[in-house]
Design a protein around this motif. Structure first.
Motif, PDB file in Angstrom:
ATOM      1  N   ILE A 132     -23.111 -18.450  29.222  1.00  0.00           N
ATOM      2  CA  ILE A 132     -23.718 -18.455  30.561  1.00  0.00           C
ATOM      3  C   ILE A 132     -22.702 -18.090  31.638  1.00  0.00           C
ATOM      4  O   ILE A 132     -22.928 -17.164  32.413  1.00  0.00           O
ATOM      5  N   PRO A 133     -21.538 -18.769  31.705  1.00  0.00           N
ATOM      6  CA  PRO A 133     -20.576 -18.352  32.725  1.00  0.00           C
ATOM      7  C   PRO A 133     -20.032 -16.946  32.490  1.00  0.00           C
ATOM      8  O   PRO A 133     -19.773 -16.212  33.457  1.00  0.00           O
ATOM      9  N   TRP A 174     -24.194 -16.111  44.322  1.00  0.00           N
ATOM     10  CA  TRP A 174     -25.028 -16.974  43.481  1.00  0.00           C
ATOM     11  C   TRP A 174     -24.558 -16.953  42.032  1.00  0.00           C
ATOM     12  O   TRP A 174     -24.496 -17.999  41.375  1.00  0.00           O
ATOM     13  N   LEU A 175     -24.249 -15.780  41.518  1.00  0.00           N
ATOM     14  CA  LEU A 175     -23.770 -15.685  40.138  1.00  0.00           C
ATOM     15  C   LEU A 175     -22.467 -16.455  39.950  1.00  0.00           C
ATOM     16  O   LEU A 175     -22.279 -17.164  38.952  1.00  0.00           O
ATOM     17  N   LEU A 176     -21.570 -16.329  40.911  1.00  0.00           N
ATOM     18  CA  LEU A 176     -20.312 -17.074  40.848  1.00  0.00           C
ATOM     19  C   LEU A 176     -20.574 -18.579  40.851  1.00  0.00           C
ATOM     20  O   LEU A 176     -19.959 -19.322  40.079  1.00  0.00           O
ATOM     21  N   SER A 177     -21.452 -19.017  41.714  1.00  0.00           N
ATOM     22  CA  SER A 177     -21.741 -20.454  41.823  1.00  0.00           C
ATOM     23  C   SER A 177     -22.325 -21.001  40.527  1.00  0.00           C
ATOM     24  O   SER A 177     -21.876 -22.048  40.028  1.00  0.00           O
ATOM     25  N   VAL A 178     -23.301 -20.323  39.973  1.00  0.00           N
ATOM     26  CA  VAL A 178     -23.908 -20.773  38.711  1.00  0.00           C
ATOM     27  C   VAL A 178     -22.864 -20.737  37.592  1.00  0.00           C
ATOM     28  O   VAL A 178     -22.757 -21.671  36.789  1.00  0.00           O
ATOM     29  N   GLY A 179     -22.074 -19.660  37.554  1.00  0.00           N
ATOM     30  CA  GLY A 179     -21.027 -19.559  36.540  1.00  0.00           C
ATOM     31  C   GLY A 179     -20.039 -20.707  36.611  1.00  0.00           C
ATOM     32  O   GLY A 179     -19.640 -21.264  35.582  1.00  0.00           O
ATOM     33  N   LEU A 180     -19.663 -21.103  37.817  1.00  0.00           N
ATOM     34  CA  LEU A 180     -18.709 -22.207  37.973  1.00  0.00           C
ATOM     35  C   LEU A 180     -19.322 -23.546  37.590  1.00  0.00           C
ATOM     36  O   LEU A 180     -18.656 -24.390  36.973  1.00  0.00           O
ATOM     37  N   ILE A 181     -20.581 -23.755  37.931  1.00  0.00           N
ATOM     38  CA  ILE A 181     -21.238 -25.019  37.582  1.00  0.00           C
ATOM     39  C   ILE A 181     -21.320 -25.177  36.066  1.00  0.00           C
ATOM     40  O   ILE A 181     -20.962 -26.221  35.511  1.00  0.00           O
ATOM     41  N   VAL A 182     -21.754 -24.141  35.372  1.00  0.00           N
ATOM     42  CA  VAL A 182     -21.873 -24.231  33.914  1.00  0.00           C
ATOM     43  C   VAL A 182     -20.476 -24.242  33.270  1.00  0.00           C
ATOM     44  O   VAL A 182     -20.271 -24.868  32.229  1.00  0.00           O
ATOM     45  N   SER A 183     -19.509 -23.588  33.916  1.00  0.00           N
ATOM     46  CA  SER A 183     -18.131 -23.622  33.407  1.00  0.00           C
ATOM     47  C   SER A 183     -17.590 -25.040  33.350  1.00  0.00           C
ATOM     48  O   SER A 183     -16.818 -25.382  32.447  1.00  0.00           O
ATOM     49  N   LEU A 235     -10.891 -19.327  35.269  1.00  0.00           N
ATOM     50  CA  LEU A 235     -11.626 -20.322  36.046  1.00  0.00           C
ATOM     51  C   LEU A 235     -11.004 -20.488  37.428  1.00  0.00           C
ATOM     52  O   LEU A 235     -11.720 -20.525  38.439  1.00  0.00           O
ATOM     53  N   ALA A 236      -9.686 -20.558  37.494  1.00  0.00           N
ATOM     54  CA  ALA A 236      -9.007 -20.695  38.786  1.00  0.00           C
ATOM     55  C   ALA A 236      -9.278 -19.481  39.675  1.00  0.00           C
ATOM     56  O   ALA A 236      -9.552 -19.624  40.879  1.00  0.00           O
ATOM     57  N   LEU A 237      -9.213 -18.280  39.095  1.00  0.00           N
ATOM     58  CA  LEU A 237      -9.508 -17.071  39.871  1.00  0.00           C
ATOM     59  C   LEU A 237     -10.960 -17.062  40.345  1.00  0.00           C
ATOM     60  O   LEU A 237     -11.255 -16.613  41.463  1.00  0.00           O
TER      61      LEU A 237
END
Length: 134
Positions: free
Chosen positions: A5-6, A34-43, A77-79
């Motif tokens: 997912i991420p 939005w894609l970044l936000s969802v990616g970070l949440i699931v990450s 993840l940090a980037l």
């Protein structure tokens, strides 16, 4: 099963960043955010599962590839965290050039760590049950 997912979200961020760069249509920048936000949440969930795997089995920590895989994912993840803040800016500066470069770097790193992750499974047997199933 959390990892795809991420990965898809971060690759999608690069695609929508490129679309914004070409068209200057602000909706593409919104999609990226939005894609970044969802990616970070699931990450966050994927990181928890990865840490349990990594620290739960001494044999995994003895594999050099596992350390490189973990470090690469931590950098990606940090980037991505930095990138979500960049994408929160207004208009053109939210994507070009910094957001686009960060998105490209994350995708390149994920390509390498994905390859290493596959190596951990197929070459080193990480996460593979030994023996036959009935």
């Amino acid at each position: 099963m959390l990892v795809p997912i991420p990965v898809v979200c971060f690759v999608g961020t690069l695609v929508t960043d490129i679309a914004y760069w070409i068209t200057a249509n602000m909706q593409w920048a919104n999609f990226s955010a939005w894609l970044l936000s969802v990616g970070l949440i699931v990450s966050a969930l994927a990181v928890l599962a990865g840490l349990i795997d990594f620290f739960g089995d001494r044999r995994i920590r003895e594999i050099r590839t596992a350390w490189i895989h973990a470090a690469g994912n931590a950098v990606a993840l940090a980037l991505s965290i930095v990138n979500v803040f960049v994408h929160s800016r207004d208009a053109y500066t939210s994507v070009v050039p910094t957001g686009l470069v960060l998105s490209a770097m994350v995708v390149l790193i994920l390509g390498v760590t994905g390859w290493l992750g596959a190596s951990l499974v197929h070459r080193h047997g990480v996460g593979v049950e030994v023996g036959e199933r009935t």
